[in-house]
Structure formats: C-alpha cells, structure tokens
Design an enzyme around this catalytic site. Sequence first.
Site, PDB file in Angstrom:
ATOM      1  N   THR A 135      41.653  53.751  51.518  1.00 13.03           N
ATOM      2  CA  THR A 135      42.956  53.867  52.171  1.00 13.03           C
ATOM      3  C   THR A 135      42.971  55.023  53.161  1.00 13.03           C
ATOM      4  O   THR A 135      43.681  54.988  54.162  1.00 13.03           O
ATOM      5  CB  THR A 135      44.059  54.050  51.120  1.00 13.03           C
ATOM      6  OG1 THR A 135      44.056  52.925  50.234  1.00 13.03           O
ATOM      7  CG2 THR A 135      45.435  54.156  51.754  1.00 13.03           C
ATOM      8  N   TYR A 181      34.063  53.630  41.420  1.00 21.38           N
ATOM      9  CA  TYR A 181      34.944  52.812  42.257  1.00 21.38           C
ATOM     10  C   TYR A 181      34.278  51.454  42.432  1.00 21.38           C
ATOM     11  O   TYR A 181      33.339  51.296  43.214  1.00 21.38           O
ATOM     12  CB  TYR A 181      35.134  53.522  43.598  1.00 21.38           C
ATOM     13  CG  TYR A 181      36.181  52.933  44.521  1.00 21.38           C
ATOM     14  CD1 TYR A 181      37.000  51.870  44.159  1.00 21.38           C
ATOM     15  CD2 TYR A 181      36.357  53.475  45.793  1.00 21.38           C
ATOM     16  CE1 TYR A 181      37.947  51.370  45.018  1.00 21.38           C
ATOM     17  CE2 TYR A 181      37.301  52.977  46.671  1.00 21.38           C
ATOM     18  CZ  TYR A 181      38.094  51.925  46.277  1.00 21.38           C
ATOM     19  OH  TYR A 181      39.035  51.426  47.147  1.00 21.38           O
ATOM     20  N   LYS A 212      37.932  53.045  38.789  1.00 16.71           N
ATOM     21  CA  LYS A 212      38.939  52.417  39.642  1.00 16.71           C
ATOM     22  C   LYS A 212      38.525  50.968  39.788  1.00 16.71           C
ATOM     23  O   LYS A 212      37.512  50.643  40.417  1.00 16.71           O
ATOM     24  CB  LYS A 212      39.044  53.092  41.021  1.00 16.71           C
ATOM     25  CG  LYS A 212      40.127  52.417  41.881  1.00 16.71           C
ATOM     26  CD  LYS A 212      40.315  53.057  43.242  1.00 16.71           C
ATOM     27  CE  LYS A 212      41.409  52.301  44.014  1.00 16.71           C
ATOM     28  NZ  LYS A 212      41.619  52.842  45.368  1.00 16.71           N
ATOM     29  N   ILE A 267      45.280  53.663  40.402  1.00 13.15           N
ATOM     30  CA  ILE A 267      45.143  54.373  41.674  1.00 13.15           C
ATOM     31  C   ILE A 267      45.684  53.406  42.709  1.00 13.15           C
ATOM     32  O   ILE A 267      44.993  52.476  43.124  1.00 13.15           O
ATOM     33  CB  ILE A 267      43.677  54.758  41.958  1.00 13.15           C
ATOM     34  CG1 ILE A 267      43.123  55.642  40.838  1.00 13.15           C
ATOM     35  CG2 ILE A 267      43.563  55.473  43.307  1.00 13.15           C
ATOM     36  CD1 ILE A 267      41.651  56.000  40.999  1.00 13.15           C
TER      37      ILE A 267
END
Length: 295
Positions: A49, A136, A164, A204
């Site tokens: 992001t 991640y 995540k 998250i």
Amino acid sequence: MGQFVDFSGLWIPLVTPFQGEGVDVSALSRLVDHLARSPITGFVPCGSTGEAESLSHEEQLAVLDTVLASCRDKPVVMGLAGVRLQDLLRQMNEIVRRPVAGLLISPPQYLRPAQAGIVAHFRALADASPVPVVVYDIPARTGAMLSLETLLTLAEHPNIRALKDCGGDEEKTRALIADGRLAVLAGDDARIFNTACLGGAGAIAAAGHLLPGHFARLVSSARAGRLEEARQLHHMLTPLAHALFAEPNPSVFKAVLARQGWMSDTLRLPHSPASVEAVQRTWAALERAERVRLP
C-alpha cells in the site's frame, strides 16, 4: 531472539503521500498522528500500500522516521521487500537501529523460487533480525506461493511470529490458526471477520485508513465472540473494502484521502490515478458505512 510483540488487533499498512517528486513527510505525519488517536494497534509503513518498491532506500528510511516521530508510541512494523539477500540484510541493519517492533517480509518477487529456497531465505533474515518477523504471503504480487507446509516450517523459527495472510486459501488460513504458532493477520480486508472468528489475531488492513474505529471494533468484537455486533460491522464495511480494491491499490485510497484533505492524489508510475467511477463508488460506500453507530 527478538522481543515479544502482541500482534493482535488492527494494524494500518500506510500509504506514502507524495508532493512533486518527493515524499510529503508533512502529510504523512499528520495522517499518522490522526490515526494514532484511534483504537488501532499500530502501523506498517513501506508495504505494498505504501508503494515501497517505488521508493528509494533513503526515502523508505525517511518514511519510517516520520512514522516513528508521529505514532504516539504505537508499535511500528517496517516493510522489507526485495530480491537480493545481501541487500535486504544491509537494509535491515539500518532499519533495526530504529525502535521498530518488527519487520514485514515477503518472499522474493519475480524469481519464483522453490519452497526450500523460500524457507532458507526467510530463515537467513529471521536469524539476522533482532526483532520479530511477520511473513507476508501475497502471491498475487510476488508470484511466489507459500505452501501450508512451508509456513508450518517457518513457524518453527523462534523469530518468525506472525503472518500477513493474503494467500486467498481459506483452508490454509484455518490450518495455520489451528496450529497456533503464528499470529495470523488478515491481509485481505474483506476477510477480517472470517479470520477473526476462526481465532486469528487481527488484521493488517488498509481500509482502516478511512474508518479506523469501525475496523478496530470489527476485529475486537469478532475475537471476543460478540457476533451480532461483528456481523453488523462486517456487512456494512465489506462493500467499502471491495470498492477500495476495485482498482490497483493504492490508487483509490489516495484519491479518497485526497478528497478528505489528507494528501495530494499523487502516485508514482507505473501506478495511475483511480477512475472517477471507482472514487464515486467508494465515497458512497464510505458514507453508508459512516452511518453505523458503534455501541
């Protein structure tokens, strides 16, 4: 190895505001200070992001320093992404001189290594890190699939503490939560309810930029078994989450945050601005979700 970090709750993977050719540290500071006043757990700068791959290493450190100065002592997990292990270790050494709570690390993109190579890569980074590692799992961006067996193997490492989860595999999510060694955090914003109800630690979630109190309450109510409250929030917030990700992240986020006055609607190529239609749909979904009154 590594300090204890409670990863439960809602973490915000921050956008990176730009002004002209540089990072708008003033806008970032104001946004972080605003979000830090809400009931979120902490921040994750320089993830997908945050357009981290479009930032120089110096810009990434400037982002981190700005967030640390504005976070009101809420924990900060720094994104660390790249392909070459030695470069990542060098970047890590600079990052951990600062008071970060952890590192968010994705598997190397583009290379599509074997699972054994992914395990060795993460172990080398976790061995070297003085802070906990959050894996991640986001194959849509990296092209690297993390199998359940790989993630269970990584969970054996004492410094790999959380995940995540953007893998899109509900059975893998369930199995990792049942295993219990990793704090599983929803990375797909529309799956916060499912993950938390299964026993996940939280999320998250970039959508928390807009309604941090609502998304934090969704996590806490689902984890506490207040299912009627959690369902109501889930049904009202999911259309907003879908609208925000209808076009490549973070284009819609930046357009909406710009409309709210937090930053300019500026992205770096190859990202391009969101369409007018996507922003209008998101704004309408946001207005509907804002009408939800929290108990």
